[in-house]
Design an enzyme around this catalytic site. Structure first.
Site, PDB file in Angstrom:
ATOM      1  N   LYS A  39     -17.905  12.279  75.145  1.00 50.81           N
ATOM      2  CA  LYS A  39     -18.479  12.125  73.802  1.00 50.81           C
ATOM      3  C   LYS A  39     -18.322  13.433  73.023  1.00 50.81           C
ATOM      4  O   LYS A  39     -18.028  14.475  73.619  1.00 50.81           O
ATOM      5  CB  LYS A  39     -19.962  11.752  73.918  1.00 50.81           C
ATOM      6  N   ARG A 137     -36.125   8.014  75.079  1.00 51.16           N
ATOM      7  CA  ARG A 137     -35.092   7.911  74.057  1.00 51.16           C
ATOM      8  C   ARG A 137     -34.650   6.454  74.090  1.00 51.16           C
ATOM      9  O   ARG A 137     -35.487   5.576  73.982  1.00 51.16           O
ATOM     10  CB  ARG A 137     -33.976   8.925  74.385  1.00 51.16           C
ATOM     11  N   HIS A 171     -31.310   7.983  82.228  1.00 50.96           N
ATOM     12  CA  HIS A 171     -30.896   9.355  81.916  1.00 50.96           C
ATOM     13  C   HIS A 171     -32.058  10.296  82.195  1.00 50.96           C
ATOM     14  O   HIS A 171     -33.193   9.992  81.856  1.00 50.96           O
ATOM     15  CB  HIS A 171     -30.467   9.429  80.444  1.00 50.96           C
ATOM     16  N   ARG A 231     -22.293  10.748  86.201  1.00 49.19           N
ATOM     17  CA  ARG A 231     -21.888  10.861  84.792  1.00 49.19           C
ATOM     18  C   ARG A 231     -21.918  12.310  84.313  1.00 49.19           C
ATOM     19  O   ARG A 231     -22.638  12.643  83.377  1.00 49.19           O
ATOM     20  CB  ARG A 231     -22.853  10.084  83.885  1.00 49.19           C
ATOM     21  N   TYR A 272     -23.778  40.476  53.916  1.00 46.83           N
ATOM     22  CA  TYR A 272     -24.861  39.845  53.142  1.00 46.83           C
ATOM     23  C   TYR A 272     -26.231  40.268  53.674  1.00 46.83           C
ATOM     24  O   TYR A 272     -26.420  40.358  54.894  1.00 46.83           O
ATOM     25  CB  TYR A 272     -24.804  38.320  53.300  1.00 46.83           C
ATOM     26  N   CYS A 319     -20.940  35.792  58.316  1.00 42.34           N
ATOM     27  CA  CYS A 319     -20.641  35.079  57.068  1.00 42.34           C
ATOM     28  C   CYS A 319     -20.011  33.718  57.404  1.00 42.34           C
ATOM     29  O   CYS A 319     -19.805  33.377  58.561  1.00 42.34           O
ATOM     30  CB  CYS A 319     -19.683  35.884  56.212  1.00 42.34           C
ATOM     31  N   ASP A 321     -16.910  32.693  56.937  1.00 41.51           N
ATOM     32  CA  ASP A 321     -15.536  32.741  57.444  1.00 41.51           C
ATOM     33  C   ASP A 321     -15.197  34.015  58.206  1.00 41.51           C
ATOM     34  O   ASP A 321     -14.087  34.149  58.709  1.00 41.51           O
ATOM     35  CB  ASP A 321     -14.557  32.632  56.272  1.00 41.51           C
TER      36      ASP A 321
HETATM   37  C1  LIG Z   1     -24.369  13.303  77.499  1.00 44.02           C
HETATM   38  C2  LIG Z   1     -24.778  12.387  78.566  1.00 44.02           C
HETATM   39  C3  LIG Z   1     -24.405  12.656  79.897  1.00 44.02           C
HETATM   40  C4  LIG Z   1     -23.736  13.933  80.339  1.00 44.02           C
HETATM   41  O1  LIG Z   1     -24.677  14.991  80.335  1.00 44.02           O
HETATM   42  P1  LIG Z   1     -24.311  16.409  80.957  1.00 44.02           P
HETATM   43  O2  LIG Z   1     -25.605  17.124  80.958  1.00 44.02           O
HETATM   44  O3  LIG Z   1     -23.319  17.025  80.030  1.00 44.02           O
HETATM   45  O4  LIG Z   1     -23.752  16.174  82.300  1.00 44.02           O
HETATM   46  C5  LIG Z   1     -24.706  11.690  80.851  1.00 44.02           C
HETATM   47  N1  LIG Z   1     -25.358  10.554  80.517  1.00 44.02           N
HETATM   48  C6  LIG Z   1     -25.744  10.293  79.251  1.00 44.02           C
HETATM   49  C7  LIG Z   1     -26.473   9.026  78.960  1.00 44.02           C
HETATM   50  C8  LIG Z   1     -25.482  11.206  78.237  1.00 44.02           C
HETATM   51  O5  LIG Z   1     -25.879  10.941  76.996  1.00 44.02           O
END
Ligand SMILES: *Cc1c(COP(=O)(O)O)cnc(C)c1O
Length: 377
Positions: A39, A137, A171, A231, A272, A319, A321
């Site tokens: 992602k 979530r 998660h 994952r 700045y 800044c 850039d």
């Molecule tokens: C982003 C995400 C992961 C990966 O998380 P890491 O901490 O980068 O390993 C796994 N599962 C879900 C649902 C996520 O949103």
């Protein structure tokens, strides 16, 4: 990259990502599958090149955040299974099905919408059920007094004939933290996940080929939670094993160059806001990178960058850039010299700390103005 435009770039070391993939894979139990999380443009590394690498290396699944990210992969020729971890409006059910993309289902109401849309097309949609076991979530509520309704709603979703429930997952909120309280919280999330999954099987006879919950933190700290698939995201890109048990290698090096060098007398205000004033005669370099490239302004006056011969402290407000760095002690550095912001010599965790953030955010913030230069071998 056009050499004439040599300004700032992100060097992406594909062999390092492949090495990381293999190092993670080697720790997994026999038969455990691997979902590479790509992602947010593969955490800034480029979703397509990373997905091609993972497909080639034998990963089993890819995880993305949304439909656009999944379609980018399909249009780029990625044919392996893809799971959308976030929400997709049910109006896009046809796109999901026609591109063979797996959708997360996080509530009964959504399951019904997807099922109705799929049924109208005379097709089935492949889904993974998401349980909320303590992240608060996305996901079916199932903690505490929600247990029975949670199980019930998961079952009702899975029994909709137009849905094909291939997986179930949750998660973790603090799997990457090693203190006892965090580890206990993760253990409780895992136990709840297992209890719900088991109740769904016992009460409705539904079982899932792919049960998964381990993000990077759990792969490192909780190897017994691998289940059918892990994952990891961050680990793939070379971070998240701070004690280095896996010997991961940074996938990205963020590099800029020195645009100009000037000498200032003591008492000269820099940038700045006049947040830095020289206290001696200073040889100051202007670097061709700023917050529009992804260098957080919060790091101003708080970080050092690797240059030939040492480390240059950054001076004055960053800044849009450009930013400035003190080269007084670094006579080898000249106009055109390369400056590493993070990668091999500069630890991304240090820069993240200066920016009051985490490596994830720094990686994702490297903006599209910064060309990615792919190192293939
Ligand atoms: C982003 C995400 C992961 C990966 O998380 P890491 O901490 O980068 O390993 C796994 N599962 C879900 C649902 C996520 O949103």
């Amino acid at each position: 990259m056009n050499d004439l435009q040599k300004r700032s770039w992100a060097e992406i070391r594909l062999p390092h990502i492949r090495h990381n993939y293999e190092a993670i894979r080697a720790t997994l139990p026999e038969g455990c599958r691997f979902m590479g999380i790509v992602k947010a443009d593969a955490y800034g590394h480029g979703a397509l090149p990373v997905a091609r690498l993972l497909q080639d290396a034998g990963a089993d699944y890819l995880g993305v955040s949304c439909l656009d990210e999944a379609l980018e992969l399909r249009q780029g020729g990625i044919h392996m299974p893809i799971l959308i971890l976030g929400h997709t409006p049910y109006e896009y059910t046809g796109e999901l099905i026609s591109h063979d993309i797996t959708q997360t289902v996080s509530a009964l109401a959504k399951a019904r919408e997807y099922a109705a849309a799929a049924e109208a097309l005379g097709k089935r949609l492949k889904v993974h059920i998401k349980l909320d076991t303590g992240m608060s979530r996305l996901g079916f509520l199932c903690a505490g007094s929600y247990f029975d309704t949670g199980v019930e709603n998961v079952l009702r979703s899975c029994l909709l004939p137009a849905l094909e429930p291939e997986g179930i997952y949750t998660h973790f909120a603090v799997a990457d933290e090693s203190d006892a309280d965090s580890q206990a919280y993760t253990r409780a999330q895992f136990d709840l996940f297992c209890r719900v999954t088991e109740a769904v099987r016992q009460r409705g006879g539904v079982s899932f080929p792919l049960r998964h919950c381990a993000n990077s933190g759990a792969v490192i700290h909780q190897p017994d939670m691998a289940l059918d698939m892990v994952r990891p995201g961050l680990l793939l890109y070379g971070y998240g094993d701070q004690d280095r048990p896996l010997g991961l290698r940074p996938g990205m090096r963020l590099v800029t160059t020195v645009s100009t060098i000037k000498f200032y007398e003591p008492g000269t205000c820099i940038s700045y806001g006049r947040r830095f004033t020289t206290d001696r005669r200073t040889r100051m370099g202007v670097l061709a990178i700023g917050y529009a490239d992804g260098l957080p302004r919060l790091c101003s006056n708080q970080c050092s960058f690797a240059v030939p011969g040492g480390f240059a402290p950054q001076r004055g407000n960053i800044c849009m850039d450009m930013c400035m760095a003190d080269l007084s002690e670094l006579p080898q550095v000249d106009v055109g010299s390369e400056v590493e912001l993070f990668g091999d010599r500069c630890d991304i965790y240090k820069l993240a700390q200066a920016a009051q953030t985490i490596p994830y955010e720094l990686l994702c913030s490297v903006s599209k103005r910064v060309p990615r230069v792919y190192i293939e071998a």
